[in-house]
Motif scaffolding. Structure first.
Motif, PDB file in Angstrom:
ATOM      1  N   HIS A   1       0.940  -0.967   0.012  1.00  0.00           N
ATOM      2  CA  HIS A   1       0.072   0.163   0.185  1.00  0.00           C
ATOM      3  C   HIS A   1       0.951   1.252  -0.080  1.00  0.00           C
ATOM      4  N   ARG A   2       0.916   1.939  -0.965  1.00  0.00           N
ATOM      5  CA  ARG A   2       1.679   3.399  -1.173  1.00  0.00           C
ATOM      6  C   ARG A   2       0.830   4.315  -1.796  1.00  0.00           C
ATOM      7  N   GLU A   3       0.844   5.327  -1.154  1.00  0.00           N
ATOM      8  CA  GLU A   3       0.216   6.630  -1.871  1.00  0.00           C
ATOM      9  C   GLU A   3      -1.440   6.438  -2.327  1.00  0.00           C
ATOM     10  N   ASN A   4      -2.054   5.638  -1.042  1.00  0.00           N
ATOM     11  CA  ASN A   4      -3.293   5.344  -1.037  1.00  0.00           C
ATOM     12  C   ASN A   4      -3.768   4.211  -2.066  1.00  0.00           C
TER      13      ASN A   4
ATOM     14  N   ASP B   1       5.044  -1.351 -10.402  1.00  0.00           N
ATOM     15  CA  ASP B   1       4.594   0.133 -10.545  1.00  0.00           C
ATOM     16  C   ASP B   1       3.035   0.391 -11.143  1.00  0.00           C
TER      17      ASP B   1
END
Length: 158
Positions: free
Chosen positions: A31-34, A42
């Motif tokens: 989980h990254r940047e929502n 990516d």
């Protein structure tokens, strides 16, 4: 007829090989940047999440109905898993019907969310299935009744 068969076969192969049909375990997502991504990717994940937490993701966001199971210990050394939550998401936001269950499998809460807040009918139950709270959420405020374990109204909530 042969052209139709070839066309249908090609269409099925294309759909089944699409990234939108992939599935993965929640533990394989980051989980990254929502947004959720498959480890090492990516591209926001689109597909089915399987396991103790199950549901669909679209472009890295939770979408539709999700279920979550939690452990239930029978003895200190043994346990099993039971349904704990059923909830709905819209574009990654808790939105729609939600149910929470007691460890014994009885319904604990039946409610509705709109944009991650309670909205509309709300019911809560004791572990034996007896009604505990019944009412409505409106503008973040609960209006309704509380009941004791014998079904008698305790007080009005608002």
């Amino acid at each position: 007829m042969k052209t139709l068969t070839i066309s249908i076969t090609f269409l099925l192969m294309t759909l089944l090989s699409s990234a939108s049909w992939s599935s993965t375990w929640m533990s394989e997502l980051v989980h990254r940047e929502n947004l959720y991504y498959k480890e090492g990717s990516d591209v926001p994940f689109t597909g089915r999440v399987i396991g103790r937490t199950e549901g669909m993701m679209k472009n890295g966001l939770m979408e539709g109905e999700w279920t979550i199971e939690h452990p239930f210990k029978i003895f200190s050394f043994a346990g099993s898993w039971s349904l704990r939550w059923k909830m709905n998401y819209k574009n990654g936001i808790l939105h729609g019907p939600i149910e929470e269950y007691h460890r014994n499998g009885q319904l604990k809460i039946s409610a509705n969310y709109e944009n991650e807040e309670f909205d509309g009918p709300y019911e809560e139950y004791y572990e034996d299935g007896q009604l505990k709270l019944k009412g409505t959420f409106l503008n973040r405020q609960f209006y309704g009744h509380e009941y004791d374990k014998n079904g008698k109204k305790k007080k009005v909530k608002n």
